[in-house]
Design an enzyme around this catalytic site. Sequence first.
Site, mmCIF file in Angstrom:
data_model
loop_
_atom_site.group_PDB
_atom_site.id
_atom_site.type_symbol
_atom_site.label_atom_id
_atom_site.label_comp_id
_atom_site.label_asym_id
_atom_site.label_seq_id
_atom_site.Cartn_x
_atom_site.Cartn_y
_atom_site.Cartn_z
ATOM 1 N N GLU A 90 -56.099 55.195 -51.104
ATOM 2 C CA GLU A 90 -57.476 54.865 -51.449
ATOM 3 C C GLU A 90 -58.157 55.840 -52.400
ATOM 4 O OE1 GLU A 90 -59.153 52.056 -50.414
ATOM 5 O OE2 GLU A 90 -57.184 51.441 -49.673
ATOM 6 N N SER A 473 -62.378 27.456 11.667
ATOM 7 C CA SER A 473 -62.520 28.251 12.887
ATOM 8 C C SER A 473 -62.832 29.713 12.621
ATOM 9 C CB SER A 473 -61.241 28.147 13.724
ATOM 10 O OG SER A 473 -61.059 26.827 14.187
#
Length: 839
Positions: A90, A473
Amino acid sequence: MRLFRRLLRYTLILGFALFTLGAIGIGVVYWLIVPRLPPVDSLRDVTLQVPLRIYSADGKLMATYGETRRIPVKIEDVPQQVKNAFLAAEDANFYNHPGVDYQGILRAVGLMISKRTLHVPGGSTITQQVARDFFLSSEVSLSRKATEIFLSFKIENTLSKDQILELYLNKIFLGNRAYGVAAAAEFYYGKTLDQLDLAECAMLASLPKFPSTGNPLNNRARALERRRYVLQRMLDNDFIDEAQLKQADAEPERAFAHEPPIDIEAPYIAELVRQEAIQRLGNNALTDAYTIRTTIDSREQTAANDAVRAGLIAYDRRHGWRGPEAHVELASNATAAELERKLDPFRTTFGLVPAIVTQSAEKEAHLRLNDGQTIALGLEDIAWARRYQDETSRGPAPKRVDAALKPGDIVRVAQYTDSKKQGRWQLAQIPSVQGALVALDPEDGAVRAEVGGFSFARSKFNRAVQSQRNPGSSFKPLFYAAAFEHGFTPASVVNDAPVVFPDPSKPNGQWTPKNDDDVFSGPMRLREAMVQSKNLVSVRLLDAIGVRYAREFVTRFGLSLEQVPPNLSMALGTASVSPMNMARAFAVIANGGYLVDPYFVDAIYDRDGKEVYKAQPAQVCAQCPERASDDGRAGTPPPATRTVVDNNGVTTTKDTLSPIASAQATPAAPATTRLAPRALDARTAYLIGSLLRDVVRRGTGSGAMVLKRNDLFGKTGSTNDHRDGWFVGYNADLVAATWMGFDDFSSMGHIEFGAQTALPIWIDFMRVALDGMPEKPFNTPAGISTAQIDPETGLLAAPGSEHTISEVFRTEDLTRIANSPNQPTEAEKKVQQEAYGIF
């Protein structure tokens, strides 16, 4: 000669004029732009978007949330080879120029003139890219470019070169939502920066130019070309030598998508944490680098994951092979690439690997896995695959492999867990049944583990907290507690016999409840009725104490009135509850009668590690000085919790499912301990616990005795047509609720009780969760007495009687019974008559 001088003079004049005009132009631009430049001092303390991270109580990463992948890194922690790769690609002259590269600008201007377009490559330094990324848009214009140049000068005068490079390396977009080099290294290679080799550094440095279309996942060929270019640039700038270039260029490209390295899988609870974080912190919760520590124990969470999946797969196999997951047309000479495309839509799910059948014969079938591996399955490997017919029946065992598997079938396979068959594969399938588990600490409600289904990727519905199922239950202990505070005792005798109630909603106008096994045992003590889970005893008991009283009483366990039906069906567990509701309710029994609020967010920290939230849940804290006046008796029950329906139509109990909101927060040091309210008499909790211990020792929950512990309590639950299977159990340190069922409320089959479906999950979880945890004594609170009774009548045994058993009572109940051992009071006669009668 004179002509030459004249040309030279004109040239100088023209050059001076152009220079003057250029200077004036630059001055005008400077005058117009510089005063409007944004201040760049903010770059000293720039705030980058960093995803939310969620951890377990023991520091294991559970999840990350956010639109961007980013891991900020200091410049001193970036390896030199990574820096060199980006500089070469770059801005090789970065450390020497003042913010702009004049040669690059002239080159870009020349290209603009020759190509007659503003869209030309080159010319931008790293400083200019920082200026653009932090302050400017991506607009292509001369004014924007001029602003970028002046901003670059300003940045260079404000920050050091290393600070600028640090900003760049953390901000740059590198494709696939990865921002910054550290996040890209993790995503593409599953590595930290210091683990990258030269070829990988070059590949990352090649991405800024074409991050979306030129990354190695989307266009490997183009990415390799860019990698070669970066390596050449590194050689040209003397960052590497020829030998290093050749070696790196020869390296194969190994990039593939690596999701964040999650240490512990807990997606259902992580999603709840994410929702609560947004509720408390706002939308910035996912981008401001917050860290959340939960109450989840990683070992217990892993055990919960394994237990739920093993239980669901075991049920699924019991009910047979449903056939291939899909079938595709397959040519006899199909290539590897074609097979790969056929399998591409299918993903491995917790060891259940997708495979396509390529050949099948009587004794063996060949299959190709999604990783390219080819395996063979014999008759032994598909022996379990009897064809599913319905929830209660299966076809015969397969006698030929090709009767079950045909070319083009897409199925699941899994490796054997048996060490003797290590490395071999067997036929498998993804369960269609679902399950859930919640485990919490009864001391303060901290959620230690939570599983909301088989696979979050396949179904995000969290059955642990969002479901509303009948508990069967497993609900009985709650209204048994109401009966004990109404005057009944574990020794009270109630008739287990057929009973009929008028019910206009039924076709014949009558409701005739039944026991699960259609067996009636006659008069029996409540202890035995709980142990054997007798429905008819429960119905008679509820009718005797009154539905209204029982319904209001069970709100003490954290349920809302809206969750409990206003009729006798409540005795059969027709309330609408989630596993979280049931775990919270049983925690009241486990901790001696206190109502705690489940919570799972312990603390929240900002990006600097500062604590911005700390949960301060109400605790039992039985030894706290503030409990000195607690005599174990329940006062006024807490108000019933409120049912809330959210925007998605999901019904939740507010104080159960809002752990951050319900657990008070303090950003500073914890204040005085918040005490959980007493919801149940300590003696009643003890009596219910004594029944639940017998359920585990010799009742429907006896399968749990395989754990070889004497401190386990619990209750199974099954509903009509076996649509739901439950087991809710605990010891002094941990409460866990497990559930199994189909999302569409289909029956699981007539033999699939809670003991067969949910209890094995609970056992597998508790085996790990309680490993190494010493047993704690079953402490008896003040006000409990023991007496010998006649096991047939439940009355106190006469002195010298044989065949007596020991029973526990509240002291005042025992005194009352002792004062009239053979002659109940008129009130007791009425209650007994109501409980015995056949209506």
